[in-house]
Design a protein around this motif. Structure first.
Motif, short mmCIF file in Angstrom:
data_model
loop_
_atom_site.label_atom_id
_atom_site.label_comp_id
_atom_site.label_asym_id
_atom_site.label_seq_id
_atom_site.Cartn_x
_atom_site.Cartn_y
_atom_site.Cartn_z
N ALA A 173 -4.19 18.89 5.63
CA ALA A 173 -3.59 17.72 4.98
C ALA A 173 -4.58 17.07 4.01
O ALA A 173 -5.78 17.00 4.27
N GLU A 174 -4.05 16.61 2.89
CA GLU A 174 -4.83 15.88 1.88
C GLU A 174 -4.15 14.54 1.67
O GLU A 174 -2.92 14.49 1.56
N TRP A 175 -4.92 13.47 1.64
CA TRP A 175 -4.30 12.16 1.52
C TRP A 175 -5.10 11.23 0.61
O TRP A 175 -6.28 11.43 0.34
N ALA A 176 -4.41 10.21 0.15
CA ALA A 176 -5.03 9.16 -0.67
C ALA A 176 -4.13 7.94 -0.60
O ALA A 176 -2.92 8.06 -0.34
N VAL A 177 -4.71 6.76 -0.82
CA VAL A 177 -3.96 5.50 -0.74
C VAL A 177 -3.97 4.82 -2.10
O VAL A 177 -5.02 4.61 -2.71
N SER A 178 -2.78 4.48 -2.57
CA SER A 178 -2.62 3.75 -3.83
C SER A 178 -1.87 2.46 -3.53
O SER A 178 -1.83 2.00 -2.39
N GLY A 179 -1.25 1.88 -4.54
CA GLY A 179 -0.49 0.65 -4.36
C GLY A 179 -1.07 -0.49 -5.19
O GLY A 179 -2.02 -0.32 -5.95
N ASP A 180 -0.49 -1.66 -5.02
CA ASP A 180 -0.87 -2.82 -5.84
C ASP A 180 -2.32 -3.22 -5.62
O ASP A 180 -3.05 -3.51 -6.57
N PRO A 237 -7.44 8.36 7.91
CA PRO A 237 -8.21 9.56 8.29
C PRO A 237 -8.13 9.85 9.78
O PRO A 237 -8.02 11.01 10.19
N GLY A 238 -8.18 8.79 10.60
CA GLY A 238 -8.12 9.00 12.05
C GLY A 238 -6.82 9.62 12.51
O GLY A 238 -6.81 10.46 13.41
N LEU A 239 -5.71 9.24 11.87
CA LEU A 239 -4.41 9.77 12.27
C LEU A 239 -4.14 11.15 11.68
O LEU A 239 -3.58 12.02 12.36
N LEU A 240 -4.52 11.36 10.44
CA LEU A 240 -4.15 12.60 9.75
C LEU A 240 -5.13 13.74 9.96
O LEU A 240 -4.86 14.87 9.53
N THR A 270 -9.26 -1.15 2.75
CA THR A 270 -10.42 -0.44 3.27
C THR A 270 -10.14 0.13 4.66
O THR A 270 -10.52 1.27 4.97
N TYR A 271 -9.45 -0.66 5.49
CA TYR A 271 -9.12 -0.19 6.83
C TYR A 271 -8.22 1.05 6.77
O TYR A 271 -8.44 2.02 7.51
N LEU A 272 -7.23 1.02 5.90
CA LEU A 272 -6.35 2.18 5.76
C LEU A 272 -7.13 3.41 5.30
O LEU A 272 -6.97 4.51 5.85
N HIS A 319 0.86 -1.17 0.00
CA HIS A 319 0.00 0.00 0.00
C HIS A 319 0.90 1.23 0.00
O HIS A 319 1.97 1.21 0.65
N GLN A 320 0.49 2.27 -0.67
CA GLN A 320 1.24 3.53 -0.64
C GLN A 320 0.32 4.65 -0.16
O GLN A 320 -0.66 4.98 -0.82
N ILE A 321 0.67 5.18 0.99
CA ILE A 321 -0.10 6.29 1.57
C ILE A 321 0.59 7.59 1.15
O ILE A 321 1.77 7.80 1.46
#
Length: 622
Positions: free
Chosen positions: A433-440, A424-427, A416-418, A359-361
């Motif tokens: 801050a703006e975030w998204a999760v990518s990865g395989d 979201p809970g941590l950031l 899904t958990y990430l 996963h890539q955060i």
């Protein structure tokens, strides 16, 4: 005149190929594939210069692995294609891993990986008692390309002679049988050149050639049969070709580079085949061959209601497995194990499980918040080698290993958990801050989700094209509605049959693409059958007699075309690539069902029962 038209057609084919080769083929870039949250995360990472870099892994084991490792590092470091070579890492079971990072974008690595593989092969030859092998996205992609090429060559070796034999049986003459085949092959050649030109507007996602061959053989033979076996077939061929092209054009609405590539290939090869069928085929002087009336089609006329109920019930039964349809993005986890680089990956994962996927955060924030972002992400994974911040401090990327198969429910749950809980809970404590999760895992999750989101739009456009084209050609709203319903029934039965013959997940691109293609091909037969029935009605025959006469004139042509087309599609069933194999199954079954059940049984039966009302608000006569 005939000689000029034939020469002109051949010149057109040569010019198309020459023009395409002169400008080359523009391949889709990494950014063209971005969809969903994964795509947004990758765009953010690229903006900060932290995009995924192409990497190859060299796995070494055996008595000489120390010497082989040193030589791999030395040889790889000298290559212009290589940006960096990591220090070797040893696994608990005694394997050594060397990670090599290539220069340039991720997708371009496939074009440069050959030099690395050559060095790996040289070291393997120097230390035969050890195992020195290479894998990575580029190696696997290159291996899959070679496999695809071998599959296509094998399919052509099967399809061409079998098609020629079937055509010979249909026409009773080898000379006549070669005409449809030559139209198909020249259409494929011309469309290939035109597709290269078109790739500079719609980038090629690597599937165009497959589709041009698949569809080109089908429609090329189809339109040649329409011409050679009927009088005044030109209007039907033009209408049918436009229907296929417009159906394929609905794929552009999917907002995806792969579907755009599929649409472009289908449109080009279909329109080229139409052009050849209405210009060069008449110049061949090919004789018309009228299909003989068959007693097979008399039974539905005698018992129309019984025939209709049985046929519709059978197709609905075949469609029922669609209720359990599962689609998945075809990934390295399900690639053919006949590809050496895939086998090497399996051994790599056994020795280094943490390299299966990640996963890539990706977080974008004010540079002043970078230390806080890093501290938050370190709470997820404290390994410094997995946490990177861009030079301007705005972008931070954390890579988290995934130990489960990328296409497994466990991997999906971790994603899904990430996305929904942990990140979201941590950031939330980092302002702005703006975030998204990518990865395989994200890539193979977001792509099917993106398709499901666009499916209603594409389906609505496809139904509208079917309805409007039918109404425009026959001036009948009833026939327009009937065409939509019968196409849905035929396509659903074909896709349901796939699930019966090949249980398990279906490639995410398969259902929508095949739905579009089957709609287009079904309209081919719809237009041909209905045009023959209308022509008979215009002679003054009552509705039952007009249907019987029109069916007698069209059934042999439609079923012959379907048999020939099926031989082309069946050849794709024997390939290793899952998606191509699934396409072959659905198209083969779909064409047979549509020709033998829908167009020469269900459609004529309904028209016989409706009588003059089938042409509302117009009339068959006049």
């Amino acid at each position: 005149m005939r000689g000029r038209l034939t020469a002109g057609w051949l010149l057109f084919v040569v010019l198309c190929l020459a023009a395409g080769l002169s400008v080359g083929n523009r391949k889709a870039a990494t950014e063209d594939y971005r969809v969903g949250e994964a795509g947004r995360a990758e765009a953010m990472a690229a903006e900060g210069g932290l995009e995924r870099r192409p990497q190859e892994q060299v796995l070494i084991s055996g008595p000489d692995q120390a010497k082989a490792t040193a030589e791999i590092i030395a040889r790889m470091s000298r290559l212009a294609e290589v940006e960096a070579v990591d220090l070797p890492v040893r696994s608990t079971d005694g394997h050594t891993l060397v990670v090599v990072t290539l220069r340039g974008p991720e997708l371009e690595a496939r074009d440069h990986v050959a030099a690395l593989r050559t060095r790996t092969a040289e070291v393997q030859a120097r230390y035969p008692s050890s195992r020195v092998e290479q894998t990575g996205r580029a190696s696997i992609g290159s291996g899959m390309d070679q496999r695809r090429g071998a599959d296509l060559a094998r399919s052509e070796m099967i399809a061409l002679p079998v098609t020629l034999i079937v055509l010979w049986l249909v026409f009773g003459s080898v000379v006549a049988a070669t005409v449809p085949l030559l139209l198909a092959l020249t259409s494929i050649a011309a469309a290939t050149g035109l597709a290269m030109l078109a790739s500079h507007v719609f980038p090629d996602a690597g599937v165009g050639t497959n589709v041009i061959i698949l569809i080109g053989m089908a429609v090329g033979v189809d339109y040649a049969l329409f011409h050679l076996k009927t009088d005044n077939a030109r209007p039907v061929i033009v209408s049918s070709g436009l229907a296929v092209a417009l159906s394929a054009a609905t794929l552009y609405l999917a907002g995806d580079v792969i579907y755009a590539s599929l649409a472009t290939a289908t449109i080009l090869v279909t329109l080229v085949a139409v052009a050849g069928a209405v210009t060069v085929l008449p110049a061949t002087g090919g004789r018309r061959i009228t299909g003989r009336p068959g007693r097979t089609w008399a039974w539905p006329a005698r018992r129309p209601v019984t025939a209709l109920v049985l046929a519709v019930t059978a197709l609905l039964a075949l469609a029922t497995p669609l209720a359990g349809l599962e689609v998945t993005e075809i990934s390295v986890e399900s690639y053919s194990r006949k590809v050496p680089a895939v086998q090497t990956r399996d051994r790599l994962i056994a020795a280094f499980p943490e390299l299966r996927g990640a996963h890539q955060i990706v977080v974008r924030s004010d540079p002043a918040q970078a230390p806080r972002v890093r501290a938050v992400l370190a709470g997820i994974d404290a390994s410094p080698s997995r946490l990177h911040t861009s030079a301007d401090g705005r972008t931070t990327v954390l890579t988290v290993p995934v130990l489960d198969r990328n296409d497994s429910p466990e991997a999906a749950r971790s994603l899904t958990y990430l996305r929904k809980d942990l990140v979201p809970g941590l950031l939330n404590v980092v302002p702005g801050a703006e975030w998204a999760v990518s990865g395989d895992v994200a890539r193979i999750t977001d792509y099917p989700a993106h398709q499901r989101e666009r499916l209603p739009l594409v389906l609505a456009a496809l139904l509208a094209v079917t309805f409007l084209m039918t109404v425009a050609v026959f001036r009948s709203v009833v026939l327009g509605v009937l065409g939509v319903l019968l196409n849905l029934l035929s396509a659903a039965a074909a896709l349901g049959t796939l699930l019966l013959l090949s249980p398990g997940p279906v490639g995410s691109r398969v259902p929508l693409f095949l739905l579009v293609v089957l709609f287009g091909l079904s309209m081919d037969y719809q237009f041909f059958v209905v045009s023959r029935i209308r022509a008979a009605a215009r002679t003054g025959l009552p509705a039952p007699d007009a249907v019987r006469t029109g069916l007698t004139e069209s059934a042999g042509v439609v079923t012959s075309a379907a048999v020939v087309m099926t031989t082309v599609f069946v050849s794709f069933i024997f390939v290793d690539l899952a998606e191509l194999r699934q396409m072959g199954i659905v198209l083969a079954v779909g064409v047979l069902l549509d020709a033998f059940v829908v167009r020469v049984l269900i459609l004529p039966t309904i028209l016989r029962l409706l009588g003059e009302r089938a042409w509302w608000p117009g009339r068959a006569v006049g």
